[in-house]
Design a protein around this motif. Structure first.
Motif, PDB file in Angstrom:
ATOM      1  N   SER A  11       0.818  -1.216   0.000  1.00 31.59           N
ATOM      2  CA  SER A  11       0.000   0.000   0.000  1.00 31.59           C
ATOM      3  C   SER A  11       0.844   1.255   0.000  1.00 31.59           C
ATOM      4  CB  SER A  11      -0.903   0.040   1.236  1.00 31.59           C
ATOM      5  OG  SER A  11      -1.864  -0.970   1.176  1.00 31.59           O
TER       6      SER A  11
ATOM      7  N   HIS B 105       0.266  23.237  -8.034  1.00 28.61           N
ATOM      8  CA  HIS B 105      -0.940  22.536  -8.486  1.00 28.61           C
ATOM      9  C   HIS B 105      -1.556  23.220  -9.680  1.00 28.61           C
ATOM     10  CE1 HIS B 105      -0.597  20.046  -5.041  1.00 28.61           C
ATOM     11  NE2 HIS B 105      -0.549  21.094  -4.254  1.00 28.61           N
TER      12      HIS B 105
ATOM     13  N   MET C 111      -9.962  10.457  -8.691  1.00 26.65           N
ATOM     14  CA  MET C 111      -8.576  10.838  -8.924  1.00 26.65           C
ATOM     15  C   MET C 111      -7.806   9.770  -9.694  1.00 26.65           C
ATOM     16  SD  MET C 111      -7.175  13.106  -5.765  1.00 26.65           S
ATOM     17  CE  MET C 111      -7.703  12.172  -4.353  1.00 26.65           C
ATOM     18  N   TRP C 112      -8.433   8.628  -9.931  1.00 23.16           N
ATOM     19  CA  TRP C 112      -7.772   7.541 -10.639  1.00 23.16           C
ATOM     20  C   TRP C 112      -7.757   7.775 -12.138  1.00 23.16           C
ATOM     21  CZ3 TRP C 112      -5.372   3.584  -8.121  1.00 23.16           C
ATOM     22  CH2 TRP C 112      -5.766   3.309  -6.808  1.00 23.16           C
TER      23      TRP C 112
ATOM     24  N   HIS D 250      -1.069  18.840 -12.855  1.00 21.21           N
ATOM     25  CA  HIS D 250      -0.868  18.611 -11.427  1.00 21.21           C
ATOM     26  C   HIS D 250      -1.860  19.392 -10.588  1.00 21.21           C
ATOM     27  CE1 HIS D 250       2.759  16.490 -12.468  1.00 21.21           C
ATOM     28  NE2 HIS D 250       3.059  17.487 -13.278  1.00 21.21           N
ATOM     29  N   PHE D 251      -2.942  19.827 -11.188  1.00 20.22           N
ATOM     30  CA  PHE D 251      -3.956  20.576 -10.469  1.00 20.22           C
ATOM     31  C   PHE D 251      -4.406  19.810  -9.235  1.00 20.22           C
ATOM     32  CE2 PHE D 251      -7.274  23.328  -9.486  1.00 20.22           C
ATOM     33  CZ  PHE D 251      -8.465  22.656  -9.407  1.00 20.22           C
ATOM     34  N   ARG D 252      -4.593  18.499  -9.411  1.00 11.76           N
ATOM     35  CA  ARG D 252      -4.845  17.663  -8.236  1.00 11.76           C
ATOM     36  C   ARG D 252      -4.074  16.361  -8.435  1.00 11.76           C
ATOM     37  NH1 ARG D 252     -10.953  15.491  -9.273  1.00 11.76           N
ATOM     38  NH2 ARG D 252     -10.592  14.819 -11.408  1.00 11.76           N
ATOM     39  N   PRO D 253      -3.879  15.595  -7.358  1.00 11.43           N
ATOM     40  CA  PRO D 253      -3.070  14.390  -7.510  1.00 11.43           C
ATOM     41  C   PRO D 253      -3.754  13.388  -8.438  1.00 11.43           C
ATOM     42  CG  PRO D 253      -3.448  14.892  -5.202  1.00 11.43           C
ATOM     43  CD  PRO D 253      -4.327  15.793  -5.985  1.00 11.43           C
ATOM     44  N   GLU D 254      -2.936  12.556  -9.047  1.00 16.65           N
ATOM     45  CA  GLU D 254      -3.425  11.529  -9.942  1.00 16.65           C
ATOM     46  C   GLU D 254      -3.109  10.190  -9.314  1.00 16.65           C
ATOM     47  OE1 GLU D 254      -2.473  12.176 -14.207  1.00 16.65           O
ATOM     48  OE2 GLU D 254      -1.416  10.276 -13.915  1.00 16.65           O
ATOM     49  N   ARG D 255      -4.013   9.254  -9.380  1.00 13.19           N
ATOM     50  CA  ARG D 255      -3.776   7.916  -8.840  1.00 13.19           C
ATOM     51  C   ARG D 255      -3.671   6.939  -9.997  1.00 13.19           C
ATOM     52  NH1 ARG D 255      -7.829   7.038  -3.790  1.00 13.19           N
ATOM     53  NH2 ARG D 255      -6.350   5.386  -3.304  1.00 13.19           N
ATOM     54  N   ARG D 256      -2.654   6.103  -9.929  1.00 17.71           N
ATOM     55  CA  ARG D 256      -2.431   5.154 -11.016  1.00 17.71           C
ATOM     56  C   ARG D 256      -2.448   3.740 -10.470  1.00 17.71           C
ATOM     57  NH1 ARG D 256       2.529   7.851 -14.496  1.00 17.71           N
ATOM     58  NH2 ARG D 256       1.475   9.832 -14.905  1.00 17.71           N
TER      59      ARG D 256
ATOM     60  N   PHE E 299       0.532   6.536  -0.148  1.00 15.73           N
ATOM     61  CA  PHE E 299      -0.097   5.444  -0.880  1.00 15.73           C
ATOM     62  C   PHE E 299       0.576   5.281  -2.241  1.00 15.73           C
ATOM     63  CE2 PHE E 299      -2.882   3.869   2.006  1.00 15.73           C
ATOM     64  CZ  PHE E 299      -4.051   4.558   2.256  1.00 15.73           C
TER      65      PHE E 299
ATOM     66  N   GLU F  87      -5.128   0.009  -1.642  1.00 12.33           N
ATOM     67  CA  GLU F  87      -3.823   0.130  -2.284  1.00 12.33           C
ATOM     68  C   GLU F  87      -2.990  -1.144  -2.185  1.00 12.33           C
ATOM     69  OE1 GLU F  87      -2.322   2.884  -3.683  1.00 12.33           O
ATOM     70  OE2 GLU F  87      -3.779   4.454  -3.292  1.00 12.33           O
TER      71      GLU F  87
ATOM     72  N   SER G 198       2.565  11.652  -8.419  1.00  9.37           N
ATOM     73  CA  SER G 198       2.178  12.986  -7.961  1.00  9.37           C
ATOM     74  C   SER G 198       3.059  13.428  -6.806  1.00  9.37           C
ATOM     75  CB  SER G 198       0.710  12.994  -7.526  1.00  9.37           C
ATOM     76  OG  SER G 198      -0.123  12.854  -8.649  1.00  9.37           O
TER      77      SER G 198
ATOM     78  N   ALA H 186       0.695  18.308  -0.361  1.00  7.45           N
ATOM     79  CA  ALA H 186       0.220  18.487  -1.746  1.00  7.45           C
ATOM     80  C   ALA H 186      -1.042  17.666  -2.007  1.00  7.45           C
ATOM     81  CB  ALA H 186       1.319  18.112  -2.736  1.00  7.45           C
ATOM     82  N   HIS H 187      -1.996  17.723  -1.102  1.00 12.80           N
ATOM     83  CA  HIS H 187      -3.282  17.027  -1.221  1.00 12.80           C
ATOM     84  C   HIS H 187      -3.152  15.510  -1.167  1.00 12.80           C
ATOM     85  CE1 HIS H 187      -4.936  20.884  -2.188  1.00 12.80           C
ATOM     86  NE2 HIS H 187      -4.286  20.969  -3.318  1.00 12.80           N
ATOM     87  N   ILE H 188      -1.997  15.022  -0.745  1.00 12.25           N
ATOM     88  CA  ILE H 188      -1.782  13.583  -0.662  1.00 12.25           C
ATOM     89  C   ILE H 188      -1.601  13.223   0.809  1.00 12.25           C
ATOM     90  CG2 ILE H 188      -0.205  11.697  -1.280  1.00 12.25           C
ATOM     91  CD1 ILE H 188       0.568  13.420  -3.750  1.00 12.25           C
TER      92      ILE H 188
ATOM     93  N   SER I 246      -0.441   4.499  -5.163  1.00  7.78           N
ATOM     94  CA  SER I 246      -1.049   5.051  -6.385  1.00  7.78           C
ATOM     95  C   SER I 246      -0.687   6.514  -6.604  1.00  7.78           C
ATOM     96  CB  SER I 246      -2.566   4.904  -6.335  1.00  7.78           C
ATOM     97  OG  SER I 246      -3.100   5.745  -5.328  1.00  7.78           O
ATOM     98  N   TYR I 247      -0.284   7.202  -5.551  1.00  5.26           N
ATOM     99  CA  TYR I 247       0.050   8.622  -5.668  1.00  5.26           C
ATOM    100  C   TYR I 247       1.535   8.857  -5.982  1.00  5.26           C
ATOM    101  CZ  TYR I 247      -4.349   9.864  -3.311  1.00  5.26           C
ATOM    102  OH  TYR I 247      -5.668  10.041  -2.966  1.00  5.26           O
TER     103      TYR I 247
ATOM    104  N   HIS J 275       6.435  14.423  -8.088  1.00  7.68           N
ATOM    105  CA  HIS J 275       6.419  15.734  -8.740  1.00  7.68           C
ATOM    106  C   HIS J 275       6.552  16.841  -7.711  1.00  7.68           C
ATOM    107  CE1 HIS J 275       4.225  19.382 -10.101  1.00  7.68           C
ATOM    108  NE2 HIS J 275       5.109  19.263 -11.054  1.00  7.68           N
TER     109      HIS J 275
END
Lengths: 167, 984
Positions: free
Chosen positions: A90, B586, B615-616, B590-596, A149, B745, A155, A129-131, A151-152, A158
């Protein structure tokens, strides 16, 4: 500038959430693990095992160079005392170290990292940064471990690169 | 050139070249653009907003309303920048604004002829008729003339950073009071942050000639700054403007890191946003000098007296050769002394009061002193003479090219009312002061109405010591300061009557004294209405030089005292702030985080097109070369899956570990159906309701042990369900022994679906028995893969024989590649969210469109899932008559009667022949798709009495897109209605 900030992803960690069951104390859980459990947002380390307080009766447990079944073994050890969930995949854990590490974190998280308030052994569950992040300080260099996490990852990278570049 | 031969805080060894409106000039290090223009005799710097009147520099500070220029060119161009705040650098390029074709000859000055029409509120009374002209003519016209500067319209190439500051004491303003407070606090060991908008600390100490402890005030400021820099617990933020105060003792500021540099280093941020949490704060922002209201007071060559002193003392630049000083305040006299000592010719000092401070020295220099007199008009653009009314009523003209006006001082307290407290009138100082303040903040020095130097220094110390005591720390011993005398008496002169020329109150928005009188006559007599109706104080300077003058006029016009008329609430930001600095990193992607997901990189290699799911990033489809459009791709993915085997990444769905002796009990209370009876290694579909009885979410939950359940949710409701579970176990039933945590996750999960899915998986995982008896439908098994625990669930969203395989996400990339390597011989196809959606619609499975927060379990055909044997969240409210009415729109399938027509989601349903009005609305289409399996369009819909109407016809009415058609109502399960495929 580069030698004042070290950034490294730590691999091979075993990570699990440990949530106490009714009647189980932090002390009992710690005793089962051979570690004095932290009270509040702090961390305690013993035998390559680190316990980080993330909430009331909740910890994140991190083991270096763990075997794949680390969480199952932990679950057995804490049978009846706590519910354990494997989180080894995770989180990505990033190590930040060096004289600029504190500034980098101060630019990301809205908490006070001044040594008077946050020192070796301190931990926090907060946001950068919102994470969502869980972070703890492991030595006075200062060196921090920051868990985010998986998945982030891009981001978070960055934000880290942009902030390090702006130092 | 009007550069004074010596003096000033400029570095004459470093000459800097710059251009203004294309013309080249020279200045020195330490100049601002404004001071360099003054030194170069540039009198005209802009054209006013409405009337396009020629304007010069009015002030020397951040309150400047006139000298608004565009700094730099190209993508870095910044419009509406105050020349008084621009630090000069080599190669600086700036241009004036709001004029065409050029500053000297501005055709739009013709607006002045129409000025009787352009009075306050004119746009409420004009451009109304004919109404149809608004969109085509009036609005475009107004847009073209509106605003001051112009944006480059290019993306902002600069970087912006952010930092969080924490301190015991935040000192806002590094002038006399601020420096004294900082010293006292620093010496007491407090954590101090000192923020000042200028490049160097000192405030007015740099602009006025005083002595502190035997040193020139600017030297004392320098020394104090040096001492502060030695304290490790003091952070000095220069070029930093605190622009807003927020809840939680949070102060937000912008630090200008690179605006004064010719070029920014590539990754260096241009500006940094500071969010500072301070236990205590001192507002040491000083005071702003008021202009005086007389005819032509906006002419180039009319300046505030304090600005004249600043240009002379700090920048060694003389704004005029022959000066008339018009003052209502003792401070104006110090400007006269500054001018004379700099070699300027002061033609006259016109003091509106009857008495004046001692001035034998001035009298000796041949300066004419007129008391009880006023300037009525300044004439010429730029100014060349003034008309004066003497005490006895006679008038005279005096020639002058500079009019310095000293109207008195307004404490700069705007920040103090950010949290809603309105300032109160102080009769002794004839200005507004803070009464209530934001928690932890006090005003000190001139910001608190203490205008003289000695009082300001002492006040700064006093407040710092008080803060130190408040925080339980030991105050430092602070010796008093010996300062030179400076008297601060003033008698406000709010208005000079009898002017011939226009008398301006708000310079930037071109609001005159007549506009305020007009507003009062028209009934806009509340102070906040006055502001909006006249636009007084609404420009980029937010009325720093105009508000109080306007209030005084309103008070006079309405027969109230200024105290009664009150003042407006200043709003953040105190100074204009670039939106880029608020965004920081942001922006754009990158305005908001991206989840992959774990298969993201692999999906890119396979040519996936991605879609946002929260966000995915999820693969939407995997196009192949030669396919004409997405529909062709999606049809292929569906057909190949139903005919063979397809694999889809479903990792984004929420996963929650629910454990503990009471785990089953909790789930029974959350789901409408029973989970405590579920056997180990078995999965069950469940629905959760909200407290109000409507469906919240659905998913499959697997029992892994007596005390362990693995709960899944939809992607979009993951957080909501986690909160719901935590709320239930922590607040509703804390007596239950149950723990829960998100493991979304931890696991990478892939759906493997189609008749060949079992064969593929058996080959991929030879060690586990996947025969139908070994792993039946809705069964689960744990196995090992790559040394770790792996899981396989026999679940089907597609309606085909299908499985979901989960491995720890760190192996997710490996697994997808392994499955596709094995899958080659099975002709496996990757499929994305679109094909996933088509297949579930073909099977009538509700998803997001149907779980829209307005549907009940009964609406979705799941009424019988609601257990009668136990209580669960939402049970009681779900029994309300309105929620159990059989006439409620409930789930049906639709197929077009003419198979060539297309159903569309969002269309509404009417009985054939019924008029298309809301009263006849019987429901709507929730999901629609082209079914490659059936060869025609299909849809799911919510229809009144739906399940009882199979076989009937219905009109599908689309008032937005047109294309109405007739459809047949049918079962929502279009493919394999007996459900045979999943059980094979």
């Amino acid at each position: 500038m580069a030698d004042q900030l070290g950034v490294e992803e730590i691999h091979g960690l075993g990570i699990a959430t440990v949530m106490a069951r009714k009647g189980a104390t932090g002390a009992a859980i710690g005793a089962a693990l051979g570690i004095v459990p932290p009270e509040g947002p702090h961390m305690a380390t013993a035998n390559a095992l680190t316990m980080i307080g993330t909430g009331p009766q909740s910890w994140l447990v991190v083991k270096e160079r763990a075997v794949p079944d680390f969480a199952n073994a932990l679950s057995e050890t804490l049978k009846g005392l706590a519910s354990v969930s494997d989180q080894s995949s995770s989180y990505i854990v990033t190590r930040l170290t060096g004289s600029d590490a504190r500034t980098v974190l101060q630019r990301g998280a809205p908490i006070d990292f001044h040594p008077d308030c946050f020192r070796t052994g301190s931990a926090a569950t907060t946001m950068i940064a919102h994470i969502g992040v869980i972070l703890w300080q492991i030595d006075d260099s200062p060196t921090y471990h920051v868990a985010t996490f998986r998945s982030y990852a891009q981001s978070f990278q960055h934000w880290l690169s942009a902030t390090a570049a702006a130092l | 050139m009007s550069r004074i031969a010596s003096g000033g805080l400029i570095d004459r060894s470093r000459a800097l070249s710059f251009t203004f409106d294309g013309k080249s000039y020279w200045g020195f290090e330490g100049d601002t653009l404004a001071s360099a223009l003054v030194a170069n005799d540039v009198r005209l710097v802009g054209r006013s907003f409405k009337y396009h009147r020629p304007r010069g520099i009015l002030t020397a500070g951040s309150e400047e309303p006139n000298a608004i220029v565009t700094l730099r060119t190209g993508a870095h161009a910044e419009p509406n920048t105050r020349a008084t705040m621009i630090e000069l650098f080599d190669g600086l390029e700036a241009s004036s604004q709001n004029r065409w074709p050029n500053l000297g000859f501005d055709l739009l000055a013709v607006n002045q002829l129409a000025s009787p029409l352009f009075v306050a509120g004119f746009y409420y009374k004009t451009f109304m008729w004919p109404a149809k002209f608004w969109e085509k003519l009036y609005e475009p016209l107004i847009r073209r003339t509106a605003g001051l500067g112009k944006l480059s319209m290019l993306p902002d190439p600069d970087h912006y950073d952010r930092e969080h500051g924490f301190c015991d004491l935040l000192v806002i303003g590094g002038g006399a009071a601020g420096l004294a407070a900082s010293l006292a606090a620093a010496r007491a060991g407090l954590r101090v942050i000192l923020a000042d908008e200028d490049a160097r600390l000192g405030g007015r100490l740099l602009s006025e000639r005083h002595e502190i402890d035997g040193l020139p005030s600017s030297r004392w400021a320098e020394q104090s700054a040096a001492e502060l820099a030695t304290f490790p617990n003091v952070r000095i933020l220069s070029r930093t403007t605190v622009f807003g105060i927020y809840d939680g003792r949070e102060y937000v500021a912008v630090e200008r890191i690179a605006d004064h540099l010719p070029q920014v280093r590539t990754e260096q941020p241009r500006q940094r946003l500071w969010k500072i949490v301070a236990k205590r704060a001192i507002l040491a922002t000083g005071a702003i000098e008021r202009p005086l209201l007389f005819g032509g007071n906006d002419r180039p060559g009319v300046m505030t007296a304090s600005a004249v002193s600043t240009y002379v003392n700090r920048f060694a630049a003389l704004p005029g050769q022959r000066v008339v000083l018009f003052t209502a305040s003792d401070s104006g006299w110090r400007t006269a002394a500054d001018l004379i000592d700099a070699g300027a010719d002061v033609a006259a000092i016109i003091d509106s009061r009857d008495t004046h401070p001692p001035a034998e020295a001035l009298g000796k220099r041949g300066v004419e002193i007129l008391t009880g007199a006023t300037v009525i008009d300044a004439v010429g653009a730029p100014v060349r003479k003034v008309k004066v009314r003497l005490a006895d009523g006679r008038t005279r003209s005096i020639s002058a090219d500079l009019v310095a006006m000293a109207g008195g001082w307004n404490p700069a307290i705007g920040l103090g009312s950010n949290l809603g407290a309105r300032p109160v009138w102080s009769a002794p100082i004839q200005a507004f002061l803070l009464d209530e303040t934001p928690p932890g903040l006090t005003a000190a020095g001139a910001a608190a109405g203490l205008f003289s130097l000695g009082a300001a220094l002492a006040d700064g110390v006093r407040h710092a010591l008080a803060a130190t005591g408040d925080l339980g720390r030991t105050p430092s011993a602070m010796p008093g300061f010996r300062t030179s005398d400076d008297s601060d008496r003033a008698t406000p002169l709010w208005h000079v009557p009898g002017a011939r020329g226009k008398t301006f109150v708000d310079f930037q928005n071109d609001v005159t004294d007549r506009d305020i009188a007009l507003a009062a006559r028209e009934g806009f007599t509340s102070i906040e209405h006055l502001k909006r109706y006249t636009t007084l104080g609404m420009a980029t300077d937010q009325g720093k030089t105009s508000q109080l003058n306007g209030h005084a006029l309103l008070a006079a016009a309405t027969g109230k005292s200024i105290a009664e008329a009150g003042t407006i609430l200043s709003r953040a930001p105190w100074q204009p702030v670039a939106i880029g600095v608020l965004a920081g990193h942001h922006r754009d992607d990158h305005f908001r985080p991206e989840r992959r997901t774990a298969s993201h990189a692999w999906a890119i290699e396979r040519g996936a097109t991605f879609v946002d799911a929260g966000m995915w990033k999820r693969a939407q489809w995997f196009g192949r070369p030669g396919e004409r459009n997405w529909l062709e791709t999606v049809n292929r993915e569906v057909t190949m899956t139903r005919g063979g085997v397809g694999i889809c990444d479903v990792s984004t769905l929420g996963k929650i570990d629910v454990q503990g002796p009471d785990a089953a009990t909790l789930l029974d209370r959350l789901y409408i159906n029973i989970f405590s009876t579920l056997a180990v290694d078995k999965a069950r579909y469940g629905v959760m309701l909200r407290e109000d009885g409507f469906v919240m979410d659905d998913g499959t939950t697997t029992r892994l042990a007596e005390d362990r359940f693995f709960v899944t949710t939809t992607t979009v409701n993951t957080a909501r369900v986690m909160l719901h579970i935590d709320y239930a176990r922590q607040v509703l039933w804390p007596e239950l022994d149950v723990q829960a945590t998100s493991v979304t996750e931890q696991w990478a999960t892939y759906a493997v679906a189609g008749p060949r899915s079992r064969a593929l998986l058996q080959q991929a995982f030879p060690d586990i028995d996947l025969a139908n008896e070994a792993l039946p439908y809705m069964g689960a098994a744990i196995f090992r893969w790559m040394g770790s625990e792996a899981r396989i669930y026999r679940l089907s969203f597609s309606g085909e024989l299908a499985y979901e395989v989960s491995v720890p996400a760190v192996h997710g990339d490996l697994l997808i590649r392994h499955l596709f390597e094995i899958g080659r011989s099975f002709d496996v196809v990757p499929y994305g969210t679109e094909a996933l959606g088509v297949m579930r619609i073909e099977k009538g499975h509700p998803a997001g469109n149907e779980l829209n927060g307005q549907t009940t379990a009964g609406d979705l055909g799941m009424g019988r899932m609601m257990s009668k044997k136990k209580d669960f969240i939402g049970r009681a409210m779900a029994r309300r008559p309105g929620l159990t009415d059989p006439a409620r729109p409930s789930l049906v399938g639709l197929r077009p009667v003419d198979r060539n027509q297309k159903l569309r989601a969002g269309a509404h349903l009417l009985s054939p022949g019924a008029e298309a009005i809301a009263a006849n609305d019987e429901g709507y289409v929730t999901s629609a798709a082209w079914s490659p399996t059936l060869g025609h369009s299909i849809a799911l819909a919510l229809l009144a009495n739906g399940p009882a109407r199979y076989g009937e016809r219905i009109i599908v009415h689309d008032p937005v897109r047109g294309g109405d058609l007739e459809a047949e109502i049918c079962s929502p399960v279009f493919v394999d209605p007996e459900g045979e495929r999943v059980r094979g």
